[in-house]
Design an enzyme around this catalytic site. Structure first.
Site, mmCIF file in Angstrom:
data_model
loop_
_atom_site.group_PDB
_atom_site.id
_atom_site.type_symbol
_atom_site.label_atom_id
_atom_site.label_comp_id
_atom_site.label_asym_id
_atom_site.label_seq_id
_atom_site.Cartn_x
_atom_site.Cartn_y
_atom_site.Cartn_z
ATOM 1 N N ASN A 145 -4.816 5.345 -5.982
ATOM 2 C CA ASN A 145 -3.914 5.254 -4.831
ATOM 3 C C ASN A 145 -2.705 6.201 -4.902
ATOM 4 O O ASN A 145 -2.020 6.411 -3.906
ATOM 5 C CB ASN A 145 -3.428 3.813 -4.610
ATOM 6 C CG ASN A 145 -4.494 2.903 -4.041
ATOM 7 O OD1 ASN A 145 -4.480 1.692 -4.265
ATOM 8 N ND2 ASN A 145 -5.441 3.447 -3.287
ATOM 9 N N ASP A 183 -8.306 -4.970 1.301
ATOM 10 C CA ASP A 183 -8.598 -3.685 1.955
ATOM 11 C C ASP A 183 -8.502 -3.778 3.479
ATOM 12 O O ASP A 183 -8.823 -4.816 4.060
ATOM 13 C CB ASP A 183 -10.013 -3.244 1.543
ATOM 14 C CG ASP A 183 -10.282 -1.796 1.892
ATOM 15 O OD1 ASP A 183 -9.323 -1.041 2.143
ATOM 16 O OD2 ASP A 183 -11.469 -1.424 1.921
#
Ligand code: FPP
Length: 240
Positions: free
Chosen positions: A68, A20
């Site tokens: 996503n 991330d």
């Protein structure tokens, strides 16, 4: 367990990482988000090699989640391009590095080309058993459990097994991670302290280490520090 060369600490057998912070890394530099993902892919290559040096047997990374897809088409296709390039490279280097590749997630939503590449990589590397890299692509932990439940229900309907005798161990065989031991350590860089639907079943007893560094900046020393932190924890698995 293998010993870390740097600090002589035993490396966990299975490390899982939420990669991330790529977007913020790019933003800080005034670059497009995909430049962050490109840098993130390089970090993955370096960290995978470091894990190998430390004797880590399984490395699982969150590359693309079921959520996503909400990102712009440009960003999604940029990430897909990086995944495709990496898998092609992996196919080429497989024999040399003797690494087994697995994909966790629902492949059906990926492009036919990427699906083919994933299946080919998994199949050709299935003969290797020393080190395994698991790529979570179009992966969501709840989605994984629902897909497993569907597959189990189909087996019950076909008379292959009975619902009443199902155990946790039996159910694990329906998960994407069938045959892979649970991660002892899950690392999330970027300062966020969430698990974000990553391996909810498998990480029930994992040690989570949250770190304040963006993934493209994640260094080998950061990994060593996470392993040290893991060693400071007292794992009791619900016992005393
Ligand atoms: C999370 O950061 C990262 C992703 C959603 C994509 C991860 C993909 C890669 C590292 C590239 C492909 C990987 C390989 C190994 C070839 P974010 O975009 O959510 O960052 P932010 O929270 O700062 O916006």
């Amino acid at each position: 367990m293998a010993l870390s060369k740097a600090k002589m600490l035993p490396a966990p057998q299975h490390i899982a990482i939420i990669m991330d912070g790529n977007g913020r890394w790019a933003k800080k530099r005034g670059l497009p988000r995909n430049a962050g993902h490109k840098a993130g892919a390089e970090t993955f290559r370096r960290i995978a090699a470091h894990c190998n040096d430390l004797g880590v047997k399984y490395l699982t990374v969150y590359a693309f989640s079921t959520e996503n897809w909400k990102r712009t088409e440009e960003e999604v296709s940029g990430i897909m391009f990086l995944l495709e390039s990496y898998l092609k490279e992996a196919l080429r280097d497989m024999e040399k590095n003797r690494i087994r590749f697995q994909v966790f997630g629902d492949l059906n939503r990926l492009s036919p080309k990427l699906q083919k590449l994933c299946r080919e990589t998994m199949e050709r590397s299935s003969v290797y058993h020393d080190v395994q890299v698991n790529f979570c692509m179009n992966y969501g932990g709840r989605d994984e459990i629902v897909r497993a439940a569907r597959a189990f229900a189909a087996d019950v309907a076909a008379g292959k097994c009975s619902a009443d005798s199902l155990t946790e161990r039996d159910f694990e065989n329906y998960l994407d991670s069938a045959g892979v031991p649970d991660p002892e350590l899950v690392i999330r860089p970027s300062g966020e302290q969430r698990t974000s639907n990553f391996l909810p079943w498998q990480s029930a007893y994992s040690e989570y280490v949250f770190m304040d560094v963006l993934w493209p900046d994640f260094s080998n020393e950061d990994l060593d520090a996470a392993i040290e932190e893991y060693h400071r924890r007292n794992r009791r698995f619900g016992g005393t």
